[in-house]
Enzyme design. Structure first.
Site, PDB file in Angstrom:
ATOM      1  N   ASP A  82      -4.961 -14.147   8.373  1.00 26.70           N
ATOM      2  CA  ASP A  82      -4.905 -12.840   7.733  1.00 26.70           C
ATOM      3  C   ASP A  82      -3.656 -12.968   6.624  1.00 26.70           C
ATOM      4  O   ASP A  82      -2.915 -13.760   6.831  1.00 26.70           O
ATOM      5  CB  ASP A  82      -4.399 -11.743   8.492  1.00 26.70           C
ATOM      6  CG  ASP A  82      -4.547 -10.440   8.061  1.00 26.70           C
ATOM      7  OD1 ASP A  82      -5.080 -10.233   6.955  1.00 26.70           O
ATOM      8  OD2 ASP A  82      -3.723  -9.428   8.739  1.00 26.70           O
ATOM      9  N   GLY A 179       0.618  -0.423   6.915  1.00 27.45           N
ATOM     10  CA  GLY A 179       1.874   0.108   7.608  1.00 27.45           C
ATOM     11  C   GLY A 179       1.396   1.316   8.506  1.00 27.45           C
ATOM     12  O   GLY A 179       0.198   1.871   8.290  1.00 27.45           O
ATOM     13  N   GLY A 212      -5.627  -2.477   5.740  1.00 28.37           N
ATOM     14  CA  GLY A 212      -4.755  -1.289   5.901  1.00 28.37           C
ATOM     15  C   GLY A 212      -5.619   0.030   6.261  1.00 28.37           C
ATOM     16  O   GLY A 212      -5.382   1.058   6.026  1.00 28.37           O
ATOM     17  N   ALA A 213      -6.311  -0.389   7.492  1.00 27.58           N
ATOM     18  CA  ALA A 213      -7.232   0.681   7.862  1.00 27.58           C
ATOM     19  C   ALA A 213      -6.887   1.137   9.233  1.00 27.58           C
ATOM     20  O   ALA A 213      -7.877   1.683  10.156  1.00 27.58           O
ATOM     21  CB  ALA A 213      -8.517   0.071   7.769  1.00 27.58           C
ATOM     22  N   ASN A 254      -9.959  -4.018   9.399  1.00 30.64           N
ATOM     23  CA  ASN A 254      -8.658  -4.811  10.057  1.00 30.64           C
ATOM     24  C   ASN A 254      -7.845  -3.669  10.698  1.00 30.64           C
ATOM     25  O   ASN A 254      -7.824  -2.560  10.133  1.00 30.64           O
ATOM     26  CB  ASN A 254      -7.673  -5.239   8.880  1.00 30.64           C
ATOM     27  CG  ASN A 254      -8.106  -6.715   8.194  1.00 30.64           C
ATOM     28  OD1 ASN A 254      -9.389  -6.837   8.293  1.00 30.64           O
ATOM     29  ND2 ASN A 254      -7.290  -7.514   7.496  1.00 30.64           N
ATOM     30  N   ILE A 255      -7.316  -3.972  11.927  1.00 26.51           N
ATOM     31  CA  ILE A 255      -6.527  -3.208  12.746  1.00 26.51           C
ATOM     32  C   ILE A 255      -5.377  -3.719  13.079  1.00 26.51           C
ATOM     33  O   ILE A 255      -5.393  -4.814  13.646  1.00 26.51           O
ATOM     34  CB  ILE A 255      -7.517  -2.718  13.723  1.00 26.51           C
ATOM     35  CG1 ILE A 255      -8.730  -1.646  13.377  1.00 26.51           C
ATOM     36  CG2 ILE A 255      -6.642  -1.602  14.767  1.00 26.51           C
ATOM     37  CD1 ILE A 255      -9.818  -1.365  14.304  1.00 26.51           C
TER      38      ILE A 255
END
Length: 309
Positions: A82, A179, A212-213, A254-255
């Site tokens: 990542d 964030g 950023g999800a 993405n988490i």
């Protein structure tokens, strides 16, 4: 089952309107929680390693933990870098056996981003490794990359970028951010679905990625704060918006922040409820279970990837 690339996962995700979860990992308990959830839900998954995780755990340790996880569960798993900062880092993890890398040149001028991405693509494809790139810029801090504001992805540039670099998937900026503080508390969260649809129409069948999800579940925020945390005002992307994105061209979501919050909330509560405990297994165990439950929820209600193996 050996590590795989995202190709077959994303082909099916695009056709059937779901997304594959890309979960950031830092230690054994996080990996175990994610794998247990995906095993129960029979969901494909991507385990992501950031530069920070690589520095914290060490590349060899992370790689061996993932090897153990893959041997333990009969699941298709991608091991992904990542936010690779440059060609050298991408090459290092490719040589270490990663099946997918992200080269993040989003902070570079357009032509420099193309040049750096193309260099990684040429090396990775020779080794059978998938390459994700990024165009546009997300607000917030993620590892080495910081941006004060978002720069949304231009559809025309997206088409040119993919054609010239040959990257396999593209992370775009449509309103998510890195964030736990993605939106002001009094602001209505929104994503630019019109932009997403335009990009998808220009590149039919091409897999799009959302960074950023994390949705920053308020129950974790509340629990953290109830047991001494200070994460007031944290707010993420509503799950309904993420599910809508997953039903379109977005094949990977993405988490990371949600994993951190779930784990930290569980640890804080366990230590507060059991102040005499000094056995790490007794607070890391509940933390692992919290990660598992959170990931299972994401699979069912956000990603839509249950029973997609």
């Amino acid at each position: 089952m050996p590590l795989t690339t995202p190709k077959n996962m994303f082909d099916r995700a695009y056709k059937e309107g779901f997304a594959v979860g890309a979960f950031n990992v830092n230690n054994m308990e996080i990996i175990q929680g994610i794998m247990a959830a995906c095993d129960e839900e029979r969901s494909p998954l991507i385990l992501q390693v950031s530069a920070g995780a690589k520095k914290y755990a060490g590349l060899v340790y992370i790689r061996k933990l993932v090897e153990a996880a893959v041997a333990d569960k009969d699941l298709p798993v991608v091991l992904h870098l990542d936010h690779g900062a440059n060609y050298e880092i991408c090459k290092e993890v490719i040589d270490a056996g990663f099946s997918s890398v992200m080269i993040d040149g989003s902070h570079l001028p357009f032509e420099e981003n193309i040049a750096e991405t193309k260099k990684v693509v040429e090396y990775a494809h020779d080794k059978g490794v998938w390459v994700e790139a990024e165009l546009g810029r997300l607000a917030g801090m993620e590892e080495h990359v910081y941006s004060e504001k978002s720069i949304y992805t231009d559809p025309d540039e997206a088409v040119e970028f993919v054609e010239r670099t040959g990257c396999d998937s593209l992370a775009i900026a449509i309103g998510t951010s890195h964030g736990a503080y993605k939106f002001k508390m009094d602001a209505e969260p929104e994503l630019d679905f019109e932009r997403l649809d335009t990009i998808a129409s220009r590149m039919p069948g091409y897999p799009i990625v959302l960074h950023g999800a994390s949705s920053v579940p308020q129950e974790f925020v509340t629990e953290c704060n109830a047991y001494g945390g200070q994460v007031e005002g944290a707010k993420g992307v509503p799950e309904a918006l993420l599910r809508k994105a997953a039903s379109k061209a977005v094949c990977k979501i993405n988490i990371d922040t949600d994993i951190r919050l779930a784990m930290t909330a569980a640890i804080r509560k366990s230590l507060a409820d059991n102040p005499t405990n000094f056995d790490p297994r007794k607070y890391l165990g509940p933390a692992r279970e919290a990660v598992k439950n959170m990931v299972a929820h994401k699979i069912r209600h956000v990603l839509g990837s249950s029973n997609k193996i």
